[in-house]
Design a protein around this motif. Sequence first.
Motif, PDB file in Angstrom:
ATOM      1  N   TRP A  55       0.833  -1.213   0.000  1.00 27.01           N
ATOM      2  CA  TRP A  55       0.000   0.000   0.000  1.00 27.01           C
ATOM      3  C   TRP A  55       0.866   1.261   0.000  1.00 27.01           C
ATOM      4  N   THR A 117      -7.467 -16.154  -4.963  1.00 30.60           N
ATOM      5  CA  THR A 117      -7.920 -14.880  -4.413  1.00 30.60           C
ATOM      6  C   THR A 117      -6.736 -13.921  -4.383  1.00 30.60           C
ATOM      7  N   HIS A 118      -6.944 -12.712  -4.866  1.00 32.19           N
ATOM      8  CA  HIS A 118      -5.891 -11.707  -4.836  1.00 32.19           C
ATOM      9  C   HIS A 118      -6.453 -10.387  -4.307  1.00 32.19           C
ATOM     10  N   SER A 119      -5.579  -9.437  -4.079  1.00 29.95           N
ATOM     11  CA  SER A 119      -5.990  -8.120  -3.609  1.00 29.95           C
ATOM     12  C   SER A 119      -5.683  -7.075  -4.666  1.00 29.95           C
ATOM     13  N   ILE A 121      -5.032  -3.014  -4.696  1.00 32.24           N
ATOM     14  CA  ILE A 121      -4.781  -1.843  -3.852  1.00 32.24           C
ATOM     15  C   ILE A 121      -4.635  -0.613  -4.741  1.00 32.24           C
ATOM     16  N   GLU A 144      -8.151  -1.202  -0.263  1.00 28.62           N
ATOM     17  CA  GLU A 144      -7.846  -2.572  -0.680  1.00 28.62           C
ATOM     18  C   GLU A 144      -9.133  -3.365  -0.870  1.00 28.62           C
ATOM     19  N   THR A 145      -9.208  -4.082  -1.966  1.00 27.41           N
ATOM     20  CA  THR A 145     -10.359  -4.932  -2.279  1.00 27.41           C
ATOM     21  C   THR A 145      -9.853  -6.329  -2.616  1.00 27.41           C
ATOM     22  N   THR A 146     -10.494  -7.352  -2.090  1.00 29.17           N
ATOM     23  CA  THR A 146     -10.112  -8.722  -2.433  1.00 29.17           C
ATOM     24  C   THR A 146     -11.010  -9.235  -3.554  1.00 29.17           C
ATOM     25  N   GLY A 188     -15.194  -5.507  -0.883  1.00 24.13           N
ATOM     26  CA  GLY A 188     -14.673  -4.150  -0.863  1.00 24.13           C
ATOM     27  C   GLY A 188     -15.273  -3.328  -1.980  1.00 24.13           C
TER      28      GLY A 188
END
Length: 214
Positions: A55, A117-119, A121, A144-146, A188
């Motif tokens: 981040w 699953t990833h994020s 940012i 941040e969103t998954t 998110g």
Amino acid sequence: MLGPILSRLNAKSIVLGSSSPRRREILSMAGLSFRVVPSRFEENLLKSDYVGRPWDYAKATARGKTEEVFQRLAAENSPPNLIIGADSIVILDGEILEKPRSEKDATSMLHRLSGRTHSVISGVALGVPSKDNTGLTLSTFHEETTVDFASITGDMIDYYVSTKEPMDKAGSYGIQGVAGSFVTAIQGDFYNVMGLPLHRTCKEILKLWDRGLL
């Protein structure tokens, strides 16, 4: 969210320091009037300096974009009242995935994202020039969103890469396009995955307004 102050806010000069059509679309959804001045900031920060803090990497890049636009417009004696800079990255297994360097790179990223699953940012930097245009007040934040991807076949990936859609997008996909069919769930802000967290950006602009900086 900005409705009560929108007419007064739109009387200001607002600049989006990005050529991203997704960010233009998202900001327009908020009702903002702005002009686009793409940043020339060279996105070459060392990822090794931000291990465990992706981040901060995104925020530092966003800050660099905003500062570059301010310096250029100030030199032209045309600084705006607000500059919005942003950077989006995908995180998988602790690794930062940015825009693909080639179709082969895009194919590799999509194979890695398949069934995982990833994020996503996004770092955002809101810059307000001082009254004498010699300095810049910066407000930086991240969202941040998954994202969960379905298992996708090699043929699906090859077709998607052939559309060229992945080539200008972090992680090699755009949720608002063909790749939206790969996504099984998100947690998110959806717009954050597109490239700019809409709610948080409006919230932080409102804070600047309430502080009398805009």
